[in-house]
Design a protein around this motif. Sequence first.
Motif, PDB file in Angstrom:
ATOM      1  N   THR A   1       0.823  -1.220   0.000  1.00  0.00           N
ATOM      2  CA  THR A   1       0.000   0.000   0.000  1.00  0.00           C
ATOM      3  C   THR A   1       0.849   1.258   0.000  1.00  0.00           C
ATOM      4  OG1 THR A   1      -0.141  -0.026   2.409  1.00  0.00           O
ATOM      5  CG2 THR A   1      -1.889  -1.164   1.183  1.00  0.00           C
TER       6      THR A   1
ATOM      7  N   TRP B   1      -3.573   4.313  -9.975  1.00  0.00           N
ATOM      8  CA  TRP B   1      -3.515   3.084 -10.746  1.00  0.00           C
ATOM      9  C   TRP B   1      -4.032   1.872  -9.966  1.00  0.00           C
ATOM     10  CZ3 TRP B   1      -2.431   2.456 -15.839  1.00  0.00           C
ATOM     11  CH2 TRP B   1      -1.956   3.585 -16.510  1.00  0.00           C
ATOM     12  N   THR B   2      -3.388   1.531  -8.861  1.00  0.00           N
ATOM     13  CA  THR B   2      -3.775   0.317  -8.132  1.00  0.00           C
ATOM     14  C   THR B   2      -5.206   0.403  -7.619  1.00  0.00           C
ATOM     15  OG1 THR B   2      -1.474   0.041  -7.447  1.00  0.00           O
ATOM     16  CG2 THR B   2      -3.136  -1.231  -6.262  1.00  0.00           C
TER      17      THR B   2
ATOM     18  N   TYR C   1      -7.831   0.603 -10.575  1.00  0.00           N
ATOM     19  CA  TYR C   1      -8.125  -0.666 -11.244  1.00  0.00           C
ATOM     20  C   TYR C   1      -8.748  -1.673 -10.292  1.00  0.00           C
ATOM     21  CZ  TYR C   1      -6.080   0.659 -15.655  1.00  0.00           C
ATOM     22  OH  TYR C   1      -5.847   1.276 -16.845  1.00  0.00           O
ATOM     23  N   TRP C   2      -8.455  -1.557  -9.002  1.00  0.00           N
ATOM     24  CA  TRP C   2      -9.161  -2.369  -8.014  1.00  0.00           C
ATOM     25  C   TRP C   2     -10.656  -2.082  -8.088  1.00  0.00           C
ATOM     26  CZ3 TRP C   2     -11.847  -0.112  -3.889  1.00  0.00           C
ATOM     27  CH2 TRP C   2     -12.327  -0.995  -2.929  1.00  0.00           C
TER      28      TRP C   2
ATOM     29  N   PHE D   1      -0.050   4.925  -6.632  1.00  0.00           N
ATOM     30  CA  PHE D   1      -0.844   3.840  -6.060  1.00  0.00           C
ATOM     31  C   PHE D   1      -2.337   4.161  -6.122  1.00  0.00           C
ATOM     32  CE2 PHE D   1      -2.948   2.227  -2.185  1.00  0.00           C
ATOM     33  CZ  PHE D   1      -2.879   0.865  -2.450  1.00  0.00           C
TER      34      PHE D   1
END
Length: 413
Positions: free
Chosen positions: A70, A84-85, A88-89, A81
């Motif tokens: 994280t 993007w992360t 897309y989560w 983070f």
Amino acid sequence: ILVSVFIIAILISLQGIANGFRILSELNLGVTFLFMLLVLLFGPTIYLISAFTENIGTYLSGLIRIGFKTYAYDVEHLDWFMDWTVFYWAWWFSWAPGFGIFIARISRGRTLREFIFGVLMVPSLFFVLWFTVFGNGAIWVNEHLAKGALGQAVNNVGSLLFDFLSYLPYSGLTKTLALFIITLFFIVTINFGIYTLNNIAIEDKSQVSPRWQSMFWGGLLSAVTFVLYLFGGIEILQSTMLFFSLPFALLMSVMAWSLLKGLRFERQYYSTEVSDLWTGANWRSRLRQLVIEPKRDDAILHLKTTALLAMRELRQLLIGTYGLNVTLQQHFGRDNNQLVFSIENGLAEDFFYQITLFEKPEPETAQVHHALMVSTNIQLEGYPLSITNEEDLIVDILQCYERYMKELDFVIS
């Protein structure tokens, strides 16, 4: 362009899943593979193949570590983070329920092992290959051919792909192919949305949705997309999707528990011996059905639930595991209520197991008697259906099919 794409998608959806969506999806997949192969051949092929092997190892070795990362101790990359992360989560959470419905509908007859392999393993391997060809390919072009020009245009996502293709041979061909693929992806995605919404909205999941319903959902999707795009562009579309993904995340927790419960029930179901029909375990229920005449609504409900679910389960097993050509016809109306389960046989008459609701009026008392009657190739005159659960009905169908096969072998020999 968007108007044309939506119109084409709606017209294709009107042709049905078999004639329209499947053909379009197969075309999309084939052209996409061709496009990726051309980029692989026109780009640094040896480097990309080597990078593909290393990327698989990097992915597998970092799956757990990166999956829980994280950036709490790496604050300078926290914006990346979130953009993007987390994005897309939320993206996949919002897509998962609808996509799950679609995958389940086209995966009848598959085992859990085949389902996991086809939905998780193969796509994951393909994604690694795709990101290797285009991701590593763009990095290599940026360092060796573009001299950093691609890196400077990294925020211009709309044209970055075409800028990358400009540095490869036959760029005119690959750019045209890329534009065609993007259009196909738009059309397939819209058709996927229409199909999923149709499946949720229709009461009988085995029936084909009416044409007006496909046009309605296509028009609604088009209107929502245009309004959001006009008021905020791609950013507002992404933000809207991010906002609605949280409820789906909670819903998926419930769905995961339901899946576990369903698997436990199925394991218990298949671990029991299918012999209740002949041991007398359900004789009290059968006796009640023989003595007490069912009402019309009760008979139709039994036909739509117990009988239909049993035939669907058996059809799924015979098609998916044994490759037989099995059809299930259902008719529910005012004057005709019946189910016809058929197994194709190329050498003789197809086997059929038919359950029909018969209604016989009594002139003297003005009453109407209702009864579910079974007729097969073996016993055309029919007999009353005195079966109260799905398992017993499956046994009865299989025993009739066994007698049919024995008589067929005798006639052929």
